[in-house]
Design an enzyme around this catalytic site. Structure first.
Site, mmCIF file in Angstrom:
data_model
loop_
_atom_site.group_PDB
_atom_site.id
_atom_site.type_symbol
_atom_site.label_atom_id
_atom_site.label_comp_id
_atom_site.label_asym_id
_atom_site.label_seq_id
_atom_site.Cartn_x
_atom_site.Cartn_y
_atom_site.Cartn_z
ATOM 1 N N GLU A 5 0.891 -1.170 0.000
ATOM 2 C CA GLU A 5 0.000 0.000 0.000
ATOM 3 C C GLU A 5 0.915 1.202 0.000
ATOM 4 O O GLU A 5 1.541 1.521 1.008
ATOM 5 C CB GLU A 5 -0.932 -0.026 1.218
ATOM 6 C CG GLU A 5 -2.079 0.966 1.102
ATOM 7 C CD GLU A 5 -1.805 2.296 1.788
ATOM 8 O OE1 GLU A 5 -1.433 3.247 1.066
ATOM 9 O OE2 GLU A 5 -1.961 2.366 3.010
ATOM 10 N N CYS A 29 -2.107 8.769 2.987
ATOM 11 C CA CYS A 29 -2.093 8.350 1.580
ATOM 12 C C CYS A 29 -3.440 8.582 0.924
ATOM 13 O O CYS A 29 -3.510 8.832 -0.285
ATOM 14 C CB CYS A 29 -1.710 6.871 1.475
ATOM 15 S SG CYS A 29 -0.021 6.524 1.995
#
Length: 456
Positions: free
Chosen positions: A228, A262
């Site tokens: 990720e 993010c």
């Protein structure tokens, strides 16, 4: 090598820790492998009970753990406490649901009993970032350990106290020793741990360069990996949207965790008919936020994680403005102690500028003007990243096109992107591969074994 806690609100070093020696690191990996042999056979009901006890401890210790996270990464105290409670929610979710997610899957084959059985792999290395020092860990650990794996945590080097606190809460909840361990080591040790035959998988949340290195190491060893990585999430606003709601959510999404997430909305792509009004309101709302001590309940935005983070973000903003962007508000780092950067809005983003191609990891919003829906989708997809995104429109035809055509792992309509146990989490393109959470969590680090018993 010393691993240090540096208070981002002051820049002061608070504590230091010695990194593990090679011998200590080897002993911890060995202990994880030994613990796996027993943990894999612990009944699911017992694992669930332990995770419920762990959730109760997290809820009870949320204020203390929250203060620790604020000290180490500068997130506001209220958001840090909320993060700990979210971890407790995740533990309960998998305590309640992992057994059904991992149940045998039967297949209809005449004359035989055929099924898929999910078996744990062994010790799994988790390389985790500092920005959500608890949630990032528990969103891996709860499903992976419920599946019968053991966990080895290599946390970011600026959150050693949070990392040790996580190991401590597992032990206090009654988990067997060495089922979950923290490894206080530098990033230079990661590839060595991935290459160790006793470690059977790796998950990383972090930067694109770190992801490439870990993916290469895992691929060389033919081991399961999940990445990720970064994101530059689009936030598309069309004329049918409620503008007040869109602006309010734009501010919240962009400044969540001091702009260091993010899945923060980063690129605001607004239809030309409402772009001027949206940009004006966004600039005013961002300028009105209170920047300051993250322990103060009146603070909206705390410091960034480090002095280097401020320097990088400031240079990206300056370079984008020098390339022709309009500075709507903000853009000047704080001059006092601590690692502060003001909420900032940029408009008229030039092609090829940092705001166009790079992830801006801090409270900086970049606004694009789209001529129509096709143009909005083009701009949204004009990024090397593909983690999440959100679309703000009440037109059902527009909603369907945006959901279908925006290239991301997650797309939210009239809601900003978030991470929650019930739904899968992950990206595409340079934002990584694999999925966490929901049923993907327990089924990631397992051997999906085909079982065929003839004549039954």
């Amino acid at each position: 090598m010393a691993i240090a806690t540096i208070d981002p609100s002051t820049g002061e070093q608070r504590r230091t820790f010695d990194a593990l020696t090679p011998e200590q690191l080897d002993a911890k990996i060995m202990a994880s492998a030994h613990a796996f042999r027993h943990w894999r056979d612990v009944p699911t009901e017992r694992r669930s009970a332990l995770f419920r006890d762990l959730a109760a401890l997290l809820d009870g210790d949320a204020e203390e753990l929250g203060r620790l996270a604020t000290l180490e990464v500068g997130k506001t105290y209220a958001s840090a406490v909320a993060e700990v409670h979210k971890c407790a929610k995740g533990c309960r979710y998998y305590a309640d649901n992992a057994e059904s997610m991992l149940a045998d899957v039967p297949h209809a084959v005449e004359g035989a009993r055929v099924l898929t059985r999910f078996e744990p792999l062994g010790p799994v290395l988790a390389v985790m970032p500092w920005n959500f020092p608890y949630w990032q860990v528990f969103r891996f650990a709860a499903p992976a350990l419920m599946a019968g794996n053991t966990g080895l945590l290599k946390h970011a080097s600026n959150v050693p106290q949070c990392a040790l606190a996580i190991e401590d809460v597992f032990l206090r909840a009654g988990f067997p020793e060495n089922v979950f361990q923290t490894l206080l080591v530098g990033s230079s040790e990661i590839e060595k741990v991935v290459a160790d035959d006793r470690v059977r998988g790796v998950t990383l949340t972090g930067s694109e360069p770190a992801g490439r290195a870990v993916a290469a190491a895992a691929g060389q060893q033919i081991k399961t990996s999940v990445l990720e990585l970064g994101g530059s999430d689009p936030f598309v606003v069309m004329p049918s949207a409620d503008l007040d709601t869109a602006v309010r959510n734009a501010v919240t999404s962009r400044t969540l965790n001091n702009g260091q997430s993010c899945i923060n909305a980063k690129r605001f792509i607004v239809h030309t008919d409402i772009a001027d009004e949206f940009t004006r309101r966004l600039g005013e709302a961002m300028a009105a936020l209170t920047v300051g001590d993250p322990m103060d309940e009146n603070t909206d935005v705390g410091p960034l994680s480090s002095g280097d983070a401020v320097k990088t973000l400031d240079q990206q903003v300056r370079d984008t403005v020098a390339a022709g962007a309009t500075l709507v508000t903000g853009g000047e780092p704080g001059s006092g102690p601590g690692f502060y950067y003001p909420p900032t809005v940029l408009a008229d983003i030039p092609d090829g500028s940092p705001a166009h191609r790079e992830e801006l990891f801090g409270p900086v919003a970049s606004v694009w003007r789209a001529q129509d829906l096709d143009d909005a989708i083009r701009i949204a997809n004009d990024s090397p990243f593909g983690l999440g995104g959100s679309a703000w429109t009440n037109d059902e035809t527009e909603q369907e096109r945006l959901v279908r055509e925006i290239e991301t792992g997650m797309i939210y309509v009239n809601r900003f992107t978030e991470s929650t146990p019930e739904v899968p989490f992950g990206g595409t393109k340079n934002s990584g591969y694999g999925r966490e959470l929901a049923e993907f969590g327990p089924r990631t680090f397992v051997n999906a074994k085909t079982v065929w018993i003839e004549g039954r």
